[in-house]
Structure formats: C-alpha cells, structure tokens
Design a protein around this motif. Structure first.
Motif, PDB file in Angstrom:
ATOM      1  N   TYR A  19       0.826  -1.211   0.000  1.00  0.00           N
ATOM      2  CA  TYR A  19       0.000   0.000   0.000  1.00  0.00           C
ATOM      3  C   TYR A  19       0.862   1.263   0.000  1.00  0.00           C
ATOM      4  O   TYR A  19       0.513   2.266  -0.623  1.00  0.00           O
ATOM      5  N   TYR A  20       1.982   1.214   0.669  1.00  0.00           N
ATOM      6  CA  TYR A  20       2.899   2.351   0.686  1.00  0.00           C
ATOM      7  C   TYR A  20       3.411   2.636  -0.724  1.00  0.00           C
ATOM      8  O   TYR A  20       3.426   3.781  -1.180  1.00  0.00           O
ATOM      9  N   ILE A  21       3.808   1.597  -1.443  1.00  0.00           N
ATOM     10  CA  ILE A  21       4.338   1.772  -2.805  1.00  0.00           C
ATOM     11  C   ILE A  21       3.246   2.261  -3.749  1.00  0.00           C
ATOM     12  O   ILE A  21       3.469   3.177  -4.552  1.00  0.00           O
ATOM     13  N   VAL A  22       2.051   1.682  -3.657  1.00  0.00           N
ATOM     14  CA  VAL A  22       0.944   2.111  -4.527  1.00  0.00           C
ATOM     15  C   VAL A  22       0.582   3.573  -4.255  1.00  0.00           C
ATOM     16  O   VAL A  22       0.395   4.368  -5.179  1.00  0.00           O
ATOM     17  N   THR A  23       0.498   3.953  -2.999  1.00  0.00           N
ATOM     18  CA  THR A  23       0.179   5.339  -2.656  1.00  0.00           C
ATOM     19  C   THR A  23       1.280   6.283  -3.113  1.00  0.00           C
ATOM     20  O   THR A  23       1.005   7.362  -3.630  1.00  0.00           O
ATOM     21  N   TYR A  24       2.532   5.873  -2.939  1.00  0.00           N
ATOM     22  CA  TYR A  24       3.660   6.704  -3.379  1.00  0.00           C
ATOM     23  C   TYR A  24       3.574   6.946  -4.879  1.00  0.00           C
ATOM     24  O   TYR A  24       3.707   8.083  -5.342  1.00  0.00           O
TER      25      TYR A  24
END
Length: 147
Positions: free
Chosen positions: A63-68
């Motif tokens: 989720y961190y990578i997708v949001t970034y």
C-alpha cells in the motif's frame, strides 16, 4: 496564417518532447519525489490501522508503494502540463518578438490573417523602437574573441 502554423507546430513539438522524455526515460523530479514520499509517510499510520491481513507488514509495504506512485503521478503530471504551457507561452512571445523585429514587408506576409499575433500585437506596440543593427553589433561584441 503562417505565424499561426509555425506557432502550432512549435507547440506540438514542445508537448511531444515533454511527453516522450517523461515516458521514455525515468523523469525524476526531486520535488515530486519528496512531496509524494512525505505525503505517503504521513498516510502510513492510517494504512496500519485498517489493514487486517495475515501478513500485515508486506501489505503495508504494498500500500505504501501504490500510494507513493499515485501521489507521484498526481504531483508530476500537472508539473509536466504547467511546464509545457510555460514553454509554449515563451516560444510564442519569442516568435512574436522576432516577427515584430522583421521588416514590415516580411512580417506582413507572416501575420496576414493570423489569429494569434493580433493578441500579442498590443504588447509589442509598447516596445520602444529597436535599432536592429545596433542590437546585432552589441550581440557580436558579446561573443568571445570580439574586439
């Protein structure tokens, strides 16, 4: 009409260069990277609170990578659009200034039936008279090796 054609062709070239250089290579904008990382880091506690998967650590990273990436695109794409608009405006003003400095017989042929140049004409009408020969000699004196 020729002025408008040259302006539209130059605008198309600017837009194409901005799009293809951003997509063909990895365009790194430090501002977009920093802002998206900061916003993503501020949203991480919310992810941890609502993610209830067996492997919570891996899901948080995903989720961190997708949001970034989402935030990077939301920040970088308007920057590309704004950059294109600024470059097109500068190109149009330079093209208008060059047309204004040309002899009247040549500039009349370029701006005949133009829709863009009449919008810029009041801006160039406020310029003081420019001595093109003096400007040329001044520019030649700026070159290295000039007397």
């Amino acid at each position: 009409m020729l002025f408008d054609t040259i302006f539209v062709i130059s605008a198309a070239i600017i837009i194409a260069r901005n799009l293809f250089t951003r997509q063909g290579k990895i365009g790194i904008s430090l501002l977009a990277i920093g802002l998206s990382a900061l916003l993503t880091a501020s949203l991480t506690p919310y992810y941890v609170s609502f993610i209830r998967l067996p492997n919570q650590g891996l899901a948080t990273v995903a989720y961190y990578i997708v949001t970034y990436l989402l935030l990077y695109v939301l920040i970088a794409v308007p920057a590309i659009i704004l950059s294109s608009i600024i470059k097109i405006a500068i190109t149009g003003l330079l093209l208008g200034l060059v047309t204004h400095l040309l002899p009247i017989s040549v500039s009349a042929a370029l701006v005949g039936e133009s829709r863009v140049y009449p919008l810029m004409a009041p801006l160039f009408a406020r310029l003081p008279p420019i001595d093109v020969q003096a400007l040329g000699s001044w520019l030649r004196n700026l070159l290295p090796g000039s007397p």
